[in-house]
Design an enzyme around this catalytic site. Structure first.
Site, PDB file in Angstrom:
ATOM      1  N   ASP A   1     -33.093   8.027 -34.651  1.00  0.00           N
ATOM      2  CA  ASP A   1     -32.354   9.539 -35.084  1.00  0.00           C
ATOM      3  C   ASP A   1     -31.720   8.749 -36.127  1.00  0.00           C
ATOM      4  O   ASP A   1     -32.044   7.947 -36.719  1.00  0.00           O
ATOM      5  CB  ASP A   1     -30.784   9.548 -33.879  1.00  0.00           C
ATOM      6  CG  ASP A   1     -29.907  10.267 -34.449  1.00  0.00           C
ATOM      7  OD1 ASP A   1     -30.033  11.217 -34.716  1.00  0.00           O
ATOM      8  OD2 ASP A   1     -28.724   9.585 -34.486  1.00  0.00           O
ATOM      9  N   ILE A   2     -31.468   9.833 -36.735  1.00  0.00           N
ATOM     10  CA  ILE A   2     -31.079   9.702 -38.757  1.00  0.00           C
ATOM     11  C   ILE A   2     -29.229   9.719 -38.975  1.00  0.00           C
ATOM     12  O   ILE A   2     -28.636   8.634 -38.912  1.00  0.00           O
ATOM     13  CB  ILE A   2     -31.647  10.605 -39.163  1.00  0.00           C
ATOM     14  CG1 ILE A   2     -33.220  10.554 -38.876  1.00  0.00           C
ATOM     15  CG2 ILE A   2     -31.114  11.059 -40.693  1.00  0.00           C
ATOM     16  CD1 ILE A   2     -33.515  11.542 -40.322  1.00  0.00           C
TER      17      ILE A   2
END
Length: 260
Positions: free
Chosen positions: A21-22
């Site tokens: 995920d970012i």
């Protein structure tokens, strides 16, 4: 919640596939999604990890692929955007994009009319509508109320996902776990064990998928119940853990940042 205190060894010898995920995992959240910054050090780290894993690295994010490419330019990685509604299966390959349905566009217009002038950011992401209330937390309840009410008039097949500082409306098929499963069926991911790092409610489906595949699921700064088997205390610790386990020679890294 079944979170263990550490990993011993940090990562066993083996062939790993890494899914990231970012926002909230690699980058600190900001009041506006466009306000985040990617350091050159992070770009180099990701590029190095991709090379070490022979390409078995992919972003699994709620952002659109176009937004991620702009943020990380000139770096391009394999990616599932919009929770798996968009894909780029190879770094230089075509993007399987998703359009904004007319009913979602009309709903976004209505919500913007009520909330956009009150420090709330209404983000249009094709078939996904995200309402960011980090700068106006007192309006989270109202934003949630609006999207939940919209379910009654939208076509069947949508769901509401509450996040740490906002709420999103998306199709049922938008699921990070499905995106991870798709990558795991393709080279260079096939035959590897998956590792997934995420930080939010929308990542839970990905944790469950990775657990079922015998991989390692890690939630950054967990709040409440989670399917993740491990936890990391913050973004800086997550990046340090990645560097230690995927970059340092022989992966002889301490797992001191993993917490119960």
């Amino acid at each position: 919640m079944n979170i263990q205190a550490d990993l011993t060894p940090p990562l066993p010898e083996g062939r790993w596939a890494l899914f990231l995920d970012i926002d909230g995992t690699l980058l600190e959240h900001a009041a506006h999604p466009d306000a985040v910054l990617v350091s050159e050090e992070l770009r180099v780290l990701l590029q190095t990890i991709e090379r070490r894993l022979d390409g078995a690295l992919a972003f699994i994010t709620g952002r659109s692929i176009a937004a991620v490419d702009h943020l990380f330019a000139p770096l391009k990685l394999r990616i599932a955007g919009l929770y798996g509604l968009e894909h780029r299966l190879v770094p230089d390959g075509p993007i399987e994009a998703a359009d904004e349905p007319a009913d979602m566009a009309a709903l976004a217009d209505e919500i913007e009319l009520e909330l956009a002038s009150q420090a709330v950011y209404v983000e249009r992401k094709g078939p996904v509508l995200a309402i960011h209330t980090r700068a106006a937390p007192q309006l989270l309840a109202r934003a949630t109320e609006l999207v939940e009410a919209a379910l009654e008039r939208l076509p069947k097949g949508y769901r509401v996902i509450a996040g740490n500082a906002g709420v999103e409306l998306m199709p049922l098929e938008a699921a990070k776990g499905a995106a991870i499963r798709r990558f795991m069926q393709l080279d260079p991911f096939t035959g590897r064990r998956p590792v997934f790092l995420g930080d939010d409610t929308s990542d839970e489906n990905g944790f469950e998928t990775v657990n079922a595949a015998g991989g390692i699921s890690i939630r950054v700064k967990p709040q409440g119940e989670t399917a993740a088997r491990f936890a990391i205390e913050d973004v800086a610790s997550a990046i340090a853990w990645l560097e230690a386990n995927f970059v340092e020679p022989a992966a002889q890294a301490s797992s001191r940042n993993l917490v119960a």
